[in-house]
Design a protein around this motif. Structure first.
Motif, short mmCIF file in Angstrom:
data_model
loop_
_atom_site.label_atom_id
_atom_site.label_comp_id
_atom_site.label_asym_id
_atom_site.label_seq_id
_atom_site.Cartn_x
_atom_site.Cartn_y
_atom_site.Cartn_z
N TRP A 82 30.55 -20.14 -2.53
CA TRP A 82 29.15 -20.26 -2.93
C TRP A 82 28.42 -21.43 -2.23
O TRP A 82 27.22 -21.56 -2.36
CB TRP A 82 29.06 -20.45 -4.45
CG TRP A 82 29.81 -21.66 -4.95
CD1 TRP A 82 29.34 -22.93 -5.06
CD2 TRP A 82 31.17 -21.69 -5.41
NE1 TRP A 82 30.32 -23.77 -5.54
CE2 TRP A 82 31.45 -23.03 -5.78
CE3 TRP A 82 32.16 -20.71 -5.56
CZ2 TRP A 82 32.69 -23.41 -6.27
CZ3 TRP A 82 33.40 -21.11 -6.06
CH2 TRP A 82 33.65 -22.43 -6.40
N THR A 84 27.13 -23.52 1.19
CA THR A 84 26.81 -23.31 2.61
C THR A 84 27.72 -24.21 3.45
O THR A 84 28.36 -25.12 2.93
CB THR A 84 25.35 -23.66 2.91
OG1 THR A 84 25.16 -25.07 2.72
CG2 THR A 84 24.39 -22.88 2.01
N LYS A 123 26.16 -19.21 3.54
CA LYS A 123 27.30 -19.43 2.64
C LYS A 123 28.61 -19.12 3.37
O LYS A 123 28.69 -18.19 4.17
CB LYS A 123 27.16 -18.56 1.38
CG LYS A 123 25.96 -18.96 0.52
CD LYS A 123 25.96 -18.20 -0.79
CE LYS A 123 24.73 -18.54 -1.63
NZ LYS A 123 24.66 -19.98 -1.96
#
Length: 293
Positions: A82, A84, A123
């Protein structure tokens, strides 16, 4: 400079790493080579501090806690899907001790350096294997470590990905010292300054690549023929020759012809030759000799 002295690790009655000694010079790349179960990952885990040695020392002169000076990329890096790439690398920078403002700046810098500038806001769940390896490299170097440890950094990549990571490592060598385990010996031969051969937890051979090649060189002539039948017929006249397909390899030993004499012999023969060159044992061949002796 990093010194490893009498490094040993036992699990119960089993000794996995046994009295290993070596030195890493600054800004060099060293390959830790050995078959599965040789103790490569255990050695790297002790260097990172993930495992405590049963005995022995790891010394980095002038450094009290060497963990702060180490970057580590495990063989199978894991990421929070979840986050980046920028968020993950920034988190790694903060955990490494960088202030938050500096951490974001350094995270952006290393992501650009490893070729993830355009993907830093995506992500990690969307990343390919090659991108994940680059991200793993970014988190390992974001705090500018003095020693970069890599466990099989290219084993899971396709040929294009391996090439990209190897080129990246060549650039990183200008900034830090690299120790990596590998079983892809062609890649190791391309960028390695020093090799460490492990077998059964023991260091059975070490030295810079030139010294090791000289020790196990076994120079030979490689002669490639147009026709396989020509190669077979030529090889049959030389007891020490090795023949496979269109290629004959002839060891250069006392009593064998010089290159000039060999070329003269071939010129006077009925065989059509593609090339004649002198070669030495590859790192893969040396590896097989060391681990099997």
């Amino acid at each position: 400079m990093i010194h490893v002295e009498q490094l040993t690790k036992t699990f119960g009655a089993q000794t996995v790493v046994n009295d290993v000694n070596f030195t890493l010079e600054p800004h060099t790349a060293t390959a830790l080579i050995g078959p599965n179960g040789a103790g490569k990952t255990t050695t790297l885990s002790m260097l990172t501090g993930l495992l405590s040695p049963t005995s022995g020392k790891i010394i980095m002169p002038g450094v009290t806690d060497i963990r702060k000076e180490i970057g580590f990329l495990p063989q199978y890096p894991q990421f929070y899907p979840w986050l980046t790439a920028l968020e993950f690398t920034e988190m790694a920078a903060v955990l490494s001790g960088l202030p938050k403002k500096q951490a974001k700046k350094e995270a952006q810098r290393v992501l650009e350096f490893v070729g993830l500038a355009e993907a830093m806001h995506k992500k990690t769940a969307t990343f390919s294997g090659g991108m994940k390896q680059r991200l793993g490299m970014a988190q390992a170097i974001v705090h500018k470590p003095k020693l970069l440890l890599l466990d099989e950094p290219v084993s899971a990549l396709d040929p294009v990905g391996r090439r990209e990571i190897m080129e990246l490592l060549k650039q990183l060598q200008e900034q830090t010292t690299i120790l990596y385990s590998t079983h892809i010996l062609n890649d190791a031969e391309e960028m390695t300054d020093q090799v460490l051969f492990l077998r059964g937890g023991q260091l059975v051979e070490q030295g810079n690549l030139r010294e090791v090649h000289a020790k196990y060189a076994e120079p030979r002539y490689l002669i490639e023929f147009v026709e396989q039948a020509h190669a077979q017929k030529f090889a049959s006249a030389w007891p020490t020759a090795e023949w496979k397909n269109h290629i004959v390899r002839l060891p250069i030993t006392e009593g064998q012809p010089t290159m000039t004499q060999l070329l003269r012999t071939l010129a006077n023969s009925p065989y059509t030759v593609v090339k004649v060159e002198q070669e030495a044992a590859s790192l893969e061949e040396i590896f097989m000799k060391v681990v099997e002796r």
